[in-house]
Motif scaffolding. Sequence first.
Motif, PDB file in Angstrom:
ATOM      1  N   UNK A 197      30.867  39.747 -24.609  1.00  0.00           N
ATOM      2  CA  UNK A 197      30.747  41.059 -25.258  1.00  0.00           C
ATOM      3  C   UNK A 197      30.089  40.972 -26.634  1.00  0.00           C
ATOM      4  N   UNK A 198      30.111  39.781 -27.245  1.00  0.00           N
ATOM      5  CA  UNK A 198      29.521  39.605 -28.581  1.00  0.00           C
ATOM      6  C   UNK A 198      28.025  39.262 -28.541  1.00  0.00           C
ATOM      7  N   UNK A 199      27.448  39.222 -27.346  1.00  0.00           N
ATOM      8  CA  UNK A 199      26.013  38.939 -27.233  1.00  0.00           C
ATOM      9  C   UNK A 199      25.212  40.008 -27.975  1.00  0.00           C
ATOM     10  N   UNK A 200      24.310  39.624 -28.871  1.00  0.00           N
ATOM     11  CA  UNK A 200      23.507  40.622 -29.593  1.00  0.00           C
ATOM     12  C   UNK A 200      22.643  41.449 -28.642  1.00  0.00           C
ATOM     13  N   UNK A 201      22.422  42.702 -29.018  1.00  0.00           N
ATOM     14  CA  UNK A 201      21.622  43.606 -28.192  1.00  0.00           C
ATOM     15  C   UNK A 201      20.870  44.573 -29.097  1.00  0.00           C
ATOM     16  N   UNK A 202      19.722  45.032 -28.616  1.00  0.00           N
ATOM     17  CA  UNK A 202      18.911  45.990 -29.374  1.00  0.00           C
ATOM     18  C   UNK A 202      18.332  47.026 -28.435  1.00  0.00           C
ATOM     19  N   UNK A 212       8.386  54.409 -33.747  1.00  0.00           N
ATOM     20  CA  UNK A 212       9.324  53.360 -33.344  1.00  0.00           C
ATOM     21  C   UNK A 212      10.612  53.410 -34.148  1.00  0.00           C
ATOM     22  N   UNK A 213      11.735  53.295 -33.418  1.00  0.00           N
ATOM     23  CA  UNK A 213      13.063  53.142 -34.024  1.00  0.00           C
ATOM     24  C   UNK A 213      13.784  52.020 -33.295  1.00  0.00           C
ATOM     25  N   UNK A 214      14.600  51.276 -34.020  1.00  0.00           N
ATOM     26  CA  UNK A 214      15.365  50.194 -33.418  1.00  0.00           C
ATOM     27  C   UNK A 214      16.800  50.242 -33.904  1.00  0.00           C
ATOM     28  N   UNK A 215      17.739  50.105 -32.978  1.00  0.00           N
ATOM     29  CA  UNK A 215      19.144  49.936 -33.347  1.00  0.00           C
ATOM     30  C   UNK A 215      19.644  48.650 -32.724  1.00  0.00           C
ATOM     31  N   UNK A 216      20.592  48.007 -33.397  1.00  0.00           N
ATOM     32  CA  UNK A 216      21.146  46.758 -32.890  1.00  0.00           C
ATOM     33  C   UNK A 216      22.665  46.841 -32.858  1.00  0.00           C
ATOM     34  N   UNK A 217      23.237  45.981 -32.037  1.00  0.00           N
ATOM     35  CA  UNK A 217      24.685  45.892 -31.918  1.00  0.00           C
ATOM     36  C   UNK A 217      25.012  44.702 -31.047  1.00  0.00           C
ATOM     37  N   UNK A 218      26.070  44.809 -30.291  1.00  0.00           N
ATOM     38  CA  UNK A 218      26.445  43.776 -29.336  1.00  0.00           C
ATOM     39  C   UNK A 218      26.513  44.395 -27.948  1.00  0.00           C
ATOM     40  N   UNK A 219      26.675  43.558 -26.963  1.00  0.00           N
ATOM     41  CA  UNK A 219      26.790  44.051 -25.596  1.00  0.00           C
ATOM     42  C   UNK A 219      27.925  45.063 -25.473  1.00  0.00           C
ATOM     43  N   UNK A 220      28.974  44.870 -26.242  1.00  0.00           N
ATOM     44  CA  UNK A 220      30.133  45.768 -26.178  1.00  0.00           C
ATOM     45  C   UNK A 220      29.912  47.077 -26.929  1.00  0.00           C
ATOM     46  N   UNK A 240      20.380  39.402 -25.856  1.00  0.00           N
ATOM     47  CA  UNK A 240      20.329  37.951 -25.973  1.00  0.00           C
ATOM     48  C   UNK A 240      20.416  37.503 -27.420  1.00  0.00           C
ATOM     49  N   UNK A 241      20.619  36.221 -27.613  1.00  0.00           N
ATOM     50  CA  UNK A 241      20.778  35.668 -28.957  1.00  0.00           C
ATOM     51  C   UNK A 241      19.531  35.857 -29.822  1.00  0.00           C
ATOM     52  N   UNK A 242      18.366  36.018 -29.193  1.00  0.00           N
ATOM     53  CA  UNK A 242      17.136  36.198 -29.964  1.00  0.00           C
ATOM     54  C   UNK A 242      17.172  37.463 -30.828  1.00  0.00           C
ATOM     55  N   UNK A 243      18.024  38.424 -30.469  1.00  0.00           N
ATOM     56  CA  UNK A 243      18.104  39.660 -31.255  1.00  0.00           C
ATOM     57  C   UNK A 243      18.554  39.363 -32.685  1.00  0.00           C
ATOM     58  N   UNK A 244      19.301  38.266 -32.878  1.00  0.00           N
ATOM     59  CA  UNK A 244      19.752  37.896 -34.229  1.00  0.00           C
ATOM     60  C   UNK A 244      18.574  37.675 -35.179  1.00  0.00           C
ATOM     61  N   UNK A 245      17.429  37.267 -34.641  1.00  0.00           N
ATOM     62  CA  UNK A 245      16.276  36.935 -35.474  1.00  0.00           C
ATOM     63  C   UNK A 245      15.628  38.163 -36.107  1.00  0.00           C
ATOM     64  N   UNK A 246      15.925  39.335 -35.587  1.00  0.00           N
ATOM     65  CA  UNK A 246      15.343  40.553 -36.138  1.00  0.00           C
ATOM     66  C   UNK A 246      15.674  40.724 -37.621  1.00  0.00           C
ATOM     67  N   UNK A 247      16.865  40.346 -38.020  1.00  0.00           N
ATOM     68  CA  UNK A 247      17.287  40.538 -39.409  1.00  0.00           C
ATOM     69  C   UNK A 247      16.328  39.871 -40.386  1.00  0.00           C
ATOM     70  N   UNK A 248      15.728  38.747 -39.963  1.00  0.00           N
ATOM     71  CA  UNK A 248      14.826  38.014 -40.845  1.00  0.00           C
ATOM     72  C   UNK A 248      13.360  38.349 -40.636  1.00  0.00           C
ATOM     73  N   UNK A 249      12.954  38.585 -39.391  1.00  0.00           N
ATOM     74  CA  UNK A 249      11.509  38.651 -39.139  1.00  0.00           C
ATOM     75  C   UNK A 249      11.014  40.018 -38.687  1.00  0.00           C
ATOM     76  N   UNK A 250      11.848  41.047 -38.751  1.00  0.00           N
ATOM     77  CA  UNK A 250      11.298  42.371 -38.448  1.00  0.00           C
ATOM     78  C   UNK A 250      10.174  42.671 -39.439  1.00  0.00           C
ATOM     79  N   UNK A 251       9.105  43.223 -38.965  1.00  0.00           N
ATOM     80  CA  UNK A 251       7.931  43.441 -39.818  1.00  0.00           C
ATOM     81  C   UNK A 251       7.337  44.836 -39.658  1.00  0.00           C
ATOM     82  N   UNK A 252       7.316  45.354 -38.431  1.00  0.00           N
ATOM     83  CA  UNK A 252       6.567  46.588 -38.199  1.00  0.00           C
ATOM     84  C   UNK A 252       7.255  47.801 -38.833  1.00  0.00           C
ATOM     85  N   UNK A 253       8.553  47.904 -38.665  1.00  0.00           N
ATOM     86  CA  UNK A 253       9.251  49.052 -39.256  1.00  0.00           C
ATOM     87  C   UNK A 253       9.230  48.980 -40.786  1.00  0.00           C
TER      88      UNK A 253
END
Length: 266
Positions: A197-202, A212-220, A240-253
């Motif tokens: 349930x703690x798997x990152x999701x976007x 474009x809009x993006x929201x993030x959370x977890x599977x739960x 997936x775990x790759x969603x964690x990387x958005x916090x550092x490398x988001x660029x377009x928004x």
Amino acid sequence: MHEGAETTMGKVYLVGAGPGDPELITVKGLTCIQRADVILYDRLINEELLSYAKPDAELIFCGKLPGCHAMQQETINRALVLHAKKGKTVVRLKGGDPFVFGRGGEEAEALVKHGIEFEIVPGVTSAIAAAAYAGIPVTHREFSSSVAFVTGHRREGSGDEIQWESLAKGIDTIAIYMGIQRLSSICGQLMKYGKSPETPAAVIEWGTTSAQRTVTGTLATIAEIAANEQMRNPSMVIIGEVVRLRANIQWYERLLWSSAAAGATS
């Protein structure tokens, strides 16, 4: 043309228009648009691309909305065949890639059946592009060595045919097309078969466009977050775990925000 003379058979190009940003179309795709006599185009393509068509090109809208089809798939197939048999150069312009949940395979089969020459022109598919524009790499040496593309839209009258157990236990990154309406059920199935349930999701809405809009959370939590933010299709869901990387490398928004701020102060 003399009476009874045969018309030279035309050719059909099944072209991927990419995910929304018109600059993401391929060079070959753009060349096809420029040469086409007839263009049958979908709802989700950026209509700016149609400005590259010849002035006398026939433009035919084939867009589909859930429960409201401007043109049924069988009608589209017949139109491709009909125009090609008239000797026309025909472009079927489809959002994303024609062979990734785009019914391009069905259209190619129809063309083969009627002896119509065709080419497939791949496009940038939304799962990769929307995730990239949200700062989420779908693969990463530390987090993901496998990716699955999944449709969130059931065929009418069909049951749930997705192998949720295999996805939950064997795939690092799951990219779900048009899954926003079933997001709660999708997340529930993945958790049922062992996905944490703690798997990152976007959820990425209108990826690669200025909207474009993006929201993030977890599977739960992602289904509730997306509902609260009124996220709508077209949206990509990335799990997936790759969603964690958005916090550092988001660029377009960030680019959109800085452009908006610059415009407000000018």
